[in-house]
Motif scaffolding. Structure first.
Motif, mmCIF file in Angstrom:
data_model
loop_
_atom_site.group_PDB
_atom_site.id
_atom_site.type_symbol
_atom_site.label_atom_id
_atom_site.label_comp_id
_atom_site.label_asym_id
_atom_site.label_seq_id
_atom_site.Cartn_x
_atom_site.Cartn_y
_atom_site.Cartn_z
ATOM 1 N N SER A 1 0.764 -1.318 0.098
ATOM 2 C CA SER A 1 -0.001 0.112 0.040
ATOM 3 C C SER A 1 0.864 1.376 -0.006
ATOM 4 O O SER A 1 0.552 2.100 -0.696
ATOM 5 N N ARG A 2 1.820 1.234 0.839
ATOM 6 C CA ARG A 2 2.745 2.379 0.881
ATOM 7 C C ARG A 2 3.525 2.758 -0.397
ATOM 8 O O ARG A 2 3.612 3.866 -0.574
ATOM 9 N N CYS A 3 3.850 1.633 -1.309
ATOM 10 C CA CYS A 3 4.684 1.953 -2.385
ATOM 11 C C CYS A 3 3.758 2.371 -3.390
ATOM 12 O O CYS A 3 3.926 3.247 -4.197
ATOM 13 N N VAL A 4 2.542 1.732 -3.592
ATOM 14 C CA VAL A 4 1.614 2.010 -4.642
ATOM 15 C C VAL A 4 1.015 3.404 -4.306
ATOM 16 O O VAL A 4 0.897 4.276 -5.303
ATOM 17 N N GLU A 5 0.597 3.737 -3.023
ATOM 18 C CA GLU A 5 0.294 5.307 -2.759
ATOM 19 C C GLU A 5 1.313 6.235 -3.096
ATOM 20 O O GLU A 5 1.209 7.306 -3.531
ATOM 21 N N TRP A 6 2.660 5.929 -2.874
ATOM 22 C CA TRP A 6 3.561 6.788 -3.510
ATOM 23 C C TRP A 6 3.622 6.966 -4.979
ATOM 24 O O TRP A 6 4.014 8.167 -5.490
ATOM 25 N N LEU A 7 3.629 6.071 -5.564
ATOM 26 C CA LEU A 7 3.677 5.955 -6.998
ATOM 27 C C LEU A 7 2.415 6.828 -7.538
ATOM 28 O O LEU A 7 2.538 7.570 -8.492
ATOM 29 N N ILE A 8 1.251 6.667 -6.908
ATOM 30 C CA ILE A 8 0.060 7.541 -7.397
ATOM 31 C C ILE A 8 0.219 9.070 -7.263
ATOM 32 O O ILE A 8 -0.164 10.000 -7.903
ATOM 33 N N ALA A 9 0.778 9.300 -5.810
ATOM 34 C CA ALA A 9 1.134 10.591 -5.511
ATOM 35 C C ALA A 9 1.941 11.425 -6.464
ATOM 36 O O ALA A 9 1.890 12.477 -6.636
ATOM 37 N N GLN A 10 3.021 10.565 -6.980
ATOM 38 C CA GLN A 10 4.074 11.190 -7.879
ATOM 39 C C GLN A 10 3.483 11.574 -9.236
ATOM 40 O O GLN A 10 3.999 12.433 -9.697
ATOM 41 N N GLU A 11 2.357 10.990 -9.521
ATOM 42 C CA GLU A 11 1.661 11.574 -11.004
ATOM 43 C C GLU A 11 1.105 12.747 -10.865
ATOM 44 O O GLU A 11 0.881 13.427 -12.502
ATOM 45 N N ALA A 12 0.742 13.345 -9.891
ATOM 46 C CA ALA A 12 0.299 14.754 -10.031
ATOM 47 C C ALA A 12 0.849 15.793 -10.855
ATOM 48 O O ALA A 12 2.098 16.130 -10.506
ATOM 49 N N GLY A 13 0.109 16.337 -11.896
ATOM 50 C CA GLY A 13 0.840 17.289 -12.562
ATOM 51 C C GLY A 13 1.873 17.042 -13.463
ATOM 52 O O GLY A 13 2.444 17.997 -14.424
ATOM 53 N N LEU B 1 10.843 -2.989 -8.494
ATOM 54 C CA LEU B 1 10.106 -3.122 -7.173
ATOM 55 C C LEU B 1 11.062 -2.229 -6.144
ATOM 56 O O LEU B 1 10.731 -1.650 -5.450
ATOM 57 N N SER B 2 12.326 -2.696 -6.097
ATOM 58 C CA SER B 2 13.268 -2.186 -5.132
ATOM 59 C C SER B 2 13.475 -0.490 -5.131
ATOM 60 O O SER B 2 13.292 -0.144 -4.320
ATOM 61 N N ARG B 3 13.226 -0.075 -6.391
ATOM 62 C CA ARG B 3 13.101 1.467 -6.436
ATOM 63 C C ARG B 3 12.073 2.170 -5.797
ATOM 64 O O ARG B 3 12.259 3.090 -5.331
ATOM 65 N N ALA B 4 11.004 1.455 -6.299
ATOM 66 C CA ALA B 4 9.718 2.022 -5.718
ATOM 67 C C ALA B 4 9.794 1.839 -4.361
ATOM 68 O O ALA B 4 9.245 2.817 -3.793
ATOM 69 N N LEU B 5 10.002 0.677 -3.706
ATOM 70 C CA LEU B 5 9.969 0.534 -2.265
ATOM 71 C C LEU B 5 10.857 1.516 -1.454
ATOM 72 O O LEU B 5 10.568 1.976 -0.625
ATOM 73 N N ILE B 6 12.271 1.913 -2.058
ATOM 74 C CA ILE B 6 13.029 2.952 -1.646
ATOM 75 C C ILE B 6 12.582 4.142 -1.567
ATOM 76 O O ILE B 6 12.579 5.048 -0.554
ATOM 77 N N ARG B 7 12.120 4.551 -2.778
ATOM 78 C CA ARG B 7 11.452 5.681 -2.853
ATOM 79 C C ARG B 7 10.265 5.991 -1.968
ATOM 80 O O ARG B 7 9.950 7.405 -1.605
ATOM 81 N N GLY C 1 10.041 4.857 0.889
ATOM 82 C CA GLY C 1 10.453 4.779 2.437
ATOM 83 C C GLY C 1 10.475 3.360 3.102
ATOM 84 O O GLY C 1 10.751 3.289 4.390
ATOM 85 N N VAL C 2 10.414 2.429 2.096
ATOM 86 C CA VAL C 2 10.541 0.991 2.609
ATOM 87 C C VAL C 2 11.659 0.322 2.591
ATOM 88 O O VAL C 2 12.529 0.535 1.488
ATOM 89 N N ASP C 3 12.265 -0.398 3.496
ATOM 90 C CA ASP C 3 13.623 -0.952 3.397
ATOM 91 C C ASP C 3 13.501 -1.906 2.413
ATOM 92 O O ASP C 3 12.820 -3.067 2.464
ATOM 93 N N ALA C 4 14.272 -1.782 1.261
ATOM 94 C CA ALA C 4 14.104 -2.717 0.094
ATOM 95 C C ALA C 4 14.873 -3.939 0.035
ATOM 96 O O ALA C 4 14.923 -4.952 -0.764
ATOM 97 N N ASP C 5 15.965 -3.798 1.151
ATOM 98 C CA ASP C 5 17.056 -5.162 1.131
ATOM 99 C C ASP C 5 16.518 -6.222 1.431
ATOM 100 O O ASP C 5 17.043 -7.366 0.855
ATOM 101 N N SER D 1 14.803 -7.017 -14.806
ATOM 102 C CA SER D 1 14.264 -5.507 -14.366
ATOM 103 C C SER D 1 13.331 -5.396 -13.296
ATOM 104 O O SER D 1 12.928 -4.496 -12.668
ATOM 105 N N VAL D 2 12.502 -6.513 -13.170
ATOM 106 C CA VAL D 2 11.332 -6.633 -12.363
ATOM 107 C C VAL D 2 11.856 -6.354 -10.746
ATOM 108 O O VAL D 2 11.176 -5.416 -10.285
#
Length: 312
Positions: free
Chosen positions: A111-123, A238-244, A246-250, A233-234
């Motif tokens: 949820s945190r990852c997807v919500e961040w991706l949606i928020a970044q689309e604005a504008g 996933l790792s990039r979206a999690l890191i951005r 704020g989720v520990d992607a390791d 690439s998958v």
């Protein structure tokens, strides 16, 4: 052998399998210094010399590559000799390796990852938001269908049909367990939140993809490639979206989507048979490797009290 015959023989083997076989043969010849065709004595020495550097599962994969090379070239398979199997069993006994598994992606992290991706689309312009929409569709579809990375990369737009208010039907032409390449149809339900169907429709809306691979590479300007994403690439996406977000992607890999869904389903009352049918596992052991059980230890399970002490 004709060019057509070679083409069909190549198509019969998965690209990832061919790549692993090439790497195994290169290790045997270039790294270790072996010669092909090999004898069973040579293979035994190869296994013994590699026992402390390679896991037994990797050595088994290397034996499979050597066996295939010898059979295809018309030579006796040296890996079938009893001493080869005995040495491999001895290596497994003296050098046990705990299998490494990716941690399942939990619903809160998803949820945190997807919500961040949606928020970044604005504008953003359509070209600029393509990366966010692709990543959202890729992650949600990978999670809710329990797809492997290479499954996601094989999806094609012309084999996907949207059913308004219900979900979408898609066809996967081949998969890891589909060695005969018969393909399989999957249904993806529309959900109230974290919906993979809506994410897919949003991705198609900004790309207009009607034919060819669904998930493709994008350059820095949002230009769409004609080629499918590589499975490698998958996990990076996933790792990039999690890191951005704020989720520990390791802790996660591409398999975390598949394991995450299996764990979520098991905790929500899915039976093993239903889970196997939905994901496409053929045996129970395959399914159990992905499930993180929540065992009911009842009153004997440790719990934290209000003052921070651990009680039993």
């Amino acid at each position: 052998m004709t060019d057509n015959a070679d083409r069909y023989l190549t198509a019969a083997r998965r690209e990832s399998t061919q790549r692993r076989y090439r790497q195994a043969l290169e290790h045997f010849e270039l790294v270790w210094g072996g010669l092909l065709p090999a004898t069973s004595e040579t293979v035994v020495r190869y296994l013994a010399d590699s026992a402390e550097r390679l896991s037994s599962s990797t050595l088994r994969a290397h034996l499979a590559a050597l066996a295939r090379w010898h059979i295809r070239q018309g030579f006796v398979d040296p890996t079938k000799a009893p001493q080869v199997r005995d040495v491999l069993r001895g290596i497994q006994a003296l050098h046990p390796h705990m299998p490494r598994q990716a941690e399942p992606l939990q619903l809160t992290e998803l949820s945190r990852c997807v919500e961040w991706l949606i928020a970044q689309e604005a504008g953003l312009t359509d070209a600029a938001m393509r990366g966010h929409r692709r990543d959202r569709a890729l992650i949600l579809l990978g999670f809710w269908r329990g797809f492997r990375s290479d499954d996601l990369c094989r999806l094609r737009a012309e084999t996907i049909q949207i059913r308004a208010g219900e979900g979408m039907q898609l066809f996967l032409p081949s998969s890891k367990t589909d060695r005969d390449h018969r393909g399989r149809s999957f249904f993806v339900p529309a959900l109230r939140r974290l919906c993979p169907v809506q994410a897919y429709e949003d991705w198609i809306a900004v790309t207009k993809i009607q034919h060819g691979p669904v998930f493709r590479a994008l350059d820095r300007w949002g230009h769409l490639s004609e080629e499918a994403l590589h499975p490698y690439s998958v996990p990076r996406i996933l790792s990039r979206a999690l890191i951005r977000s704020g989720v520990d992607a390791d802790r996660f890999s591409g398999h975390s989507l598949r394991r995450g869904f299996a764990t979520w389903a098991a905790r929500n009352g899915w039976g093993t048979k239903a889970l196997m049918d939905y994901v496409g596992w053929r045996d129970v052991q395959s399914a159990l490797r992905y499930i993180e059980p929540d065992m009911p230890f009842g009153e004997f399970k440790k719990r934290s009290s209000d003052n921070g002490r651990v009680e039993q």
